[in-house]
Write a protein that holds these residues in place. Structure first.
Motif, short mmCIF file in Angstrom:
data_model
loop_
_atom_site.label_atom_id
_atom_site.label_comp_id
_atom_site.label_asym_id
_atom_site.label_seq_id
_atom_site.Cartn_x
_atom_site.Cartn_y
_atom_site.Cartn_z
N THR A 89 -4.08 -5.91 1.53
CA THR A 89 -4.25 -5.40 2.68
C THR A 89 -5.22 -4.93 3.45
OG1 THR A 89 -1.73 -5.01 3.49
CG2 THR A 89 -3.39 -4.28 5.40
N ARG A 90 -6.07 -4.31 2.47
CA ARG A 90 -7.48 -3.23 2.97
C ARG A 90 -8.02 -5.10 2.21
NH1 ARG A 90 -8.67 0.69 -1.62
NH2 ARG A 90 -7.82 2.00 0.45
N ALA A 98 3.56 -0.48 -2.89
CA ALA A 98 3.06 0.05 -1.93
C ALA A 98 1.44 -0.18 -1.84
CB ALA A 98 3.13 1.47 -1.82
N THR A 99 0.70 0.24 -3.68
CA THR A 99 -0.16 -0.55 -4.18
C THR A 99 -1.01 -1.73 -3.65
OG1 THR A 99 0.26 1.39 -6.13
CG2 THR A 99 -1.73 -0.49 -6.18
N ARG A 114 0.52 -3.60 -2.07
CA ARG A 114 0.38 -3.91 -0.46
C ARG A 114 -0.99 -3.56 0.25
NH1 ARG A 114 5.08 -6.02 2.20
NH2 ARG A 114 7.71 -5.82 1.12
N ASN A 115 -0.95 -2.65 -0.15
CA ASN A 115 -2.01 -1.75 0.59
C ASN A 115 -3.47 -2.64 -0.13
OD1 ASN A 115 -3.18 0.82 1.53
ND2 ASN A 115 -4.23 0.97 -0.73
N GLU A 116 -3.31 -2.68 -1.26
CA GLU A 116 -4.71 -3.71 -1.59
C GLU A 116 -4.63 -5.17 -1.04
OE1 GLU A 116 -7.65 -1.94 -3.66
OE2 GLU A 116 -6.29 -0.42 -3.08
N LEU A 144 -2.34 5.88 -2.39
CA LEU A 144 -2.48 4.07 -3.74
C LEU A 144 -3.91 4.45 -3.93
CD1 LEU A 144 -0.59 3.65 -0.09
CD2 LEU A 144 0.07 3.52 -2.65
N ASP A 145 -4.63 5.01 -3.37
CA ASP A 145 -6.38 4.22 -4.03
C ASP A 145 -6.17 4.87 -5.03
OD1 ASP A 145 -7.60 3.93 -1.17
OD2 ASP A 145 -8.08 5.17 -0.80
N HIS A 154 -1.09 10.46 1.31
CA HIS A 154 -0.77 8.81 0.53
C HIS A 154 -1.33 7.98 0.49
CE1 HIS A 154 2.35 5.74 1.37
NE2 HIS A 154 2.04 5.07 1.94
N GLU A 155 -2.30 7.58 1.38
CA GLU A 155 -3.84 6.78 1.17
C GLU A 155 -4.65 7.45 -0.39
OE1 GLU A 155 -6.40 6.71 5.27
OE2 GLU A 155 -4.16 6.52 5.35
N GLN A 184 -0.64 12.08 5.61
CA GLN A 184 -1.01 10.36 5.71
C GLN A 184 -2.23 10.05 4.85
OE1 GLN A 184 0.11 7.76 6.87
NE2 GLN A 184 -1.60 6.25 5.87
#
Length: 189
Positions: free
Chosen positions: A67-68, A60-61, A63-65, A17-18, A13-14, A10
């Motif tokens: 969501t963040r 994924a990047t 989506r992650n950004e 993405l960062d 993974h994080e 995990q």
């Protein structure tokens, strides 16, 4: 149901993405995936296990950004007065859009092929802006006739203008003007 990742997986993974968000913003979507893996401190095999294609990593990047950024709105309101929280969020929105611009060559095709991704992102961003606007209105600091949609359009324009001019400081000045325009007006005597 998706399996949860081990703690180390995990974290990888994080971190991927960062790092991908920073590298895409800096170098664009065609950057070397080996560069992303190396900057994240993982092997290229780890990157490909999590994201089999470049498009998977870009999605994924994104989506992650998204969501963040959206999840930051209520936390900002816990730490700052409403207008200050909104300003911090708007500055983060500009940075988010700069990351998105780094992926701009690949993102339209991804958004077109991933059902509902574009709509979901717009709704989530609208809800975040709506939360910040409502807090400002409730505090008597922001106009009640402003809409989340209008604010997002204005922020999009600010990002396009400052990005085209390659002037990040311009975005901050324009955000200040936007906030002045959103300020509650005193009632007439």
């Amino acid at each position: 149901m998706a399996r949860s990742l081990r703690a180390d997986a995990q974290a990888n993974h994080e971190r991927l993405l960062d790092v991908a968000a920073r590298v895409f913003a800096r170098e664009g979507a065609d950057t070397s995936l080996k560069t992303i893996a190396a900057e994240a401190g993982v092997g290229i095999g780890t990157l490909y296990r999590r994201f089999p294609t470049r498009e998977d990593l870009i999605e994924a990047t994104y989506r992650n950004e998204t969501t963040r950024l959206c999840e930051s709105a209520p936390r900002l309101l816990e730490r700052h007065p409403p207008v200050e929280a909104f300003e911090v969020w708007m500055e983060s929105f500009v940075d988010y859009m700069l990351t998105k611009q780094g992926m701009s060559d690949a993102l339209p095709a991804i958004l077109a092929t991933r059902d509902g991704l574009r709509l979901h992102s717009r709704q989530a961003l609208g809800e975040a802006v709506g939360t910040l606007l409502a807090a400002g209105v409730a505090a008597g600091r922001l106009r009640s006739d402003s809409s989340a949609s209008d604010v997002l359009m204005a922020l999009g324009g600010i990002t396009l203008i400052s990005g085209h001019e390659h002037q990040r400081a311009l975005a901050s000045r324009l955000i200040s003007l936007l906030l002045d325009g959103l300020a509650a007006r005193p009632l007439p005597d």
